[in-house]
Write an enzyme that holds these catalytic residues in place. Structure first.
Site, PDB file in Angstrom:
ATOM      1  CE  LYS A  22      -9.131  -4.294   5.307  1.00 55.21           C
ATOM      2  NZ  LYS A  22      -8.495  -4.382   6.640  1.00 55.21           N
ATOM      3  CG  ASN A  23      -5.911  -7.200   5.912  1.00 52.51           C
ATOM      4  OD1 ASN A  23      -6.305  -6.054   6.139  1.00 52.51           O
ATOM      5  ND2 ASN A  23      -6.541  -8.269   6.359  1.00 52.51           N
ATOM      6  NE  ARG A  94      -5.164  -5.827  16.197  1.00 53.43           N
ATOM      7  CZ  ARG A  94      -4.627  -6.046  17.392  1.00 53.43           C
ATOM      8  NH1 ARG A  94      -5.019  -5.319  18.418  1.00 53.43           N
ATOM      9  NH2 ARG A  94      -3.715  -6.969  17.557  1.00 53.43           N
ATOM     10  CB  CYS A 118     -11.887  -3.605  17.684  1.00 50.33           C
ATOM     11  SG  CYS A 118     -11.936  -5.217  16.956  1.00 50.33           S
ATOM     12  NE  ARG A 123      -8.392  -7.431  15.869  1.00 50.07           N
ATOM     13  CZ  ARG A 123      -8.602  -7.043  14.618  1.00 50.07           C
ATOM     14  NH1 ARG A 123      -9.646  -6.326  14.318  1.00 50.07           N
ATOM     15  NH2 ARG A 123      -7.758  -7.367  13.671  1.00 50.07           N
ATOM     16  CG  ASP A 306     -10.070 -10.998   7.828  1.00 48.03           C
ATOM     17  OD1 ASP A 306     -10.480 -10.953   9.005  1.00 48.03           O
ATOM     18  OD2 ASP A 306      -9.074 -10.344   7.433  1.00 48.03           O
ATOM     19  CB  ILE A 328      -8.847 -16.037  14.603  1.00 48.88           C
ATOM     20  CG1 ILE A 328      -8.441 -17.204  13.694  1.00 48.88           C
ATOM     21  CG2 ILE A 328      -7.773 -14.946  14.636  1.00 48.88           C
ATOM     22  CD1 ILE A 328      -7.127 -17.867  13.993  1.00 48.88           C
ATOM     23  NE  ARG A 399     -12.238  -0.204   9.003  1.00 49.12           N
ATOM     24  CZ  ARG A 399     -12.111  -1.312   9.726  1.00 49.12           C
ATOM     25  NH1 ARG A 399     -13.090  -1.739  10.472  1.00 49.12           N
ATOM     26  NH2 ARG A 399     -10.990  -1.992   9.712  1.00 49.12           N
TER      27      ARG A 399
END
Ligand code: UD1
Length: 426
Positions: A22-23, A94, A118, A123, A306, A328, A399
């Site tokens: 996805k990223n 985002r 978020c 962020r 993540d 993070i 998502r």
């Protein structure tokens, strides 16, 4: 609203095929704004965030759709680009903000809504904005929009305050068409950055050093449409390993890129889970118990934020005490409260969670606050005795995970949707 019902405490068995990342797919789809003509991208996971970026591209005047004949393939036709990105979509996801770089490079003007807050932290986008300014753009805020203008972007040396993944991607995309050479220092090194660079290089960009902290980009006058295939999703792969390990199952996680999972694999090995590794698969043999380990999230190649929630879920059943530190994001522990509802013993101390392993988890209703929190609760629910009801009000799990319910069900998980969840893009 989506509700999932799980009856856990059953070992998972079988094969799990990892989808495309996805990223990696999100910025690569954003980068099609730079490529006139028809671009075909394969191995795109079919999930809600991708549908959102497709909608952003359409709102910007491009034609973009999933192929009906080729699975996981998105084709983008780019003939004209508008410079205003829609408020509803950018505030929903985002990563939509990352279009600022390519729009500015192509149009000389970009008007993008601020993404807003978020669930996992504030962020901000200041590093993206400084990057655009570094390339010579004038940037100001008006009525909630970031407005960036530059007749022609100019290459420059840009030192990022933090190796932000998205800001590295925005600047890299913008710099491909800038005049002269851009050097991004303190760049993010994630595999998704390398994938975006490889995509842009295939389209004619001149980029060196992606995957290191210094990326050099020599501007070119135009890029051309290409065909490309996205890398596998390392976070989905890690989530599947966590699910197999916590249920003491035997699962072959296939279609991954082992080199991208280094930090994740090391933690499972350190905890005593037996793994058989090849370059593109991980066989999880987790019949025995496992030990506590400490983790600290860091930019790549460190342990990915993540995967922090899913690993924390796994550690709730480890022998001993684990310390999970999040560096993070400032607010990425919401899953910890819900894990406690399943019987986990967790104490929060600032940016650390102290997890004392318990002998068992017991099912309960839990709420999903964000994507990876949802993944963590799924992992924990698969191991919990009795019924876990996951309330995923905003479809967070959908998502970021393609067919995850069917994929876990195929491994023997007792999991079902309480309410159907149907969304299509075509
Ligand atoms: C990307 C990933 C996300 C992952 C994150 C960190 C995508 C689509 N999303 O998000 O899944 O969790 O990397 O690995 O690839 N920051 C600023 N100012 C900025 C930009 C970032 O302060 O302008 C801060 C953020 O608030 C955060 C940290 O930097 O605390 C890391 O953010 P960043 O690497 O930019 O994450 P994203 O690119 O948004």
């Amino acid at each position: 609203m989506q509700r999932l019902c799980l009856h856990g405490n059953k070992p998972l068995h079988g094969e799990f095929n990892v989808s495309g990342s996805k990223n990696a797919a999100l910025p690569i789809l954003a980068a099609t704004i730079l490529l006139p003509g028809m671009t075909k991208i394969r191995n795109i996971p079919n999930l809600l965030d991708i549908i959102t970026i497709i909608r952003v591209l359409r709102a910007l005047g491009l034609r973009a759709e999933y192929s009906l004949s080729e699975p996981n393939t998105v084709t983008v036709w780019n003939q004209q680009v508008r410079h205003v990105a829609p408020y509803e979509l950018v505030t929903k996801m985002r990563a939509s903000f990352f279009v600022i770089g390519p729009i500015l490079a192509v149009k000389g003007l970009a008007k993008i809504p601020l993404p807003g807050g978020c669930a996992i932290g504030s962020r901000p986008v200041d590093i993206h904005i400084k990057g655009m300014e570094g390339l010579g753009a004038k940037v100001h805020l008006e009525h909630g929009f970031v407005i960036a203008e530059a007749k022609k972007l100019k290459g420059n040396s840009i030192l990022l305050d933090f190796p932000s993944v998205g800001a590295t991607e925005s600047v890299m995309m913008a710099a491909t068409l800038a005049e002269g050479e851009t050097i991004i220092e303190n760049a993010a090194k994630e595999p998704e950055i390398v994938d975006l660079a490889n995509f842009l290089i295939k389209a004619g960009a001149k980029i060196e050093g992606a995957g290191t902290e210094k990326i050099r980009i020599s501007g070119v006058t135009r890029l051309s449409a290409v065909e490309y295939s996205i890398i596998p999703d390392r976070i989905e792969a890690g989530t599947a390993i966590a699910a197999a390990a916590i249920t003491r199952g035997h699962v072959l996680v296939k279609g991954l890129k082992l080199a991208h999972l280094d930090a994740i694999i090391k933690k499972f090995q350190e905890s005593g889970v037996k793994l058989n590794l090849t370059d593109n698969s991980v066989e999880v043999l987790a019949e025995n118990g496992f030990q506590a380990v400490d983790i600290k999230t860091m930019p790549y190649p460190g342990f990915p934020t993540d995967m922090q929630p899913q690993l924390a879920a796994f550690l709730t059943l480890a022998k001993g005490t684990s310390v999970v530190s999040e560096t993070i994001f400032e607010n990425r522990f919401m899953h910890m409260h819900e894990l406690k509802r399943l019987g986990a013993d967790i104490k929060l101390e600032g940016q650390s969670a102290i997890i004392n392993g318990v002998a068992k988890l017991s099912g309960a209703p839990v709420k999903v606050s964000d994507l990876r929190a949802g993944a963590a609760l799924l992992v924990a629910g698969l191991a919990a005795e009795g019924e876990t009801l996951l309330e995923d009000r905003d479809h967070h799990i959908g998502r970021g995970y393609e067919n995850i319910i069917d994929k876990f069900a195929a491994l023997g998980a007792d999991i079902c949707r309480v309410k159907p969840d149907v969304q299509t893009v075509n």
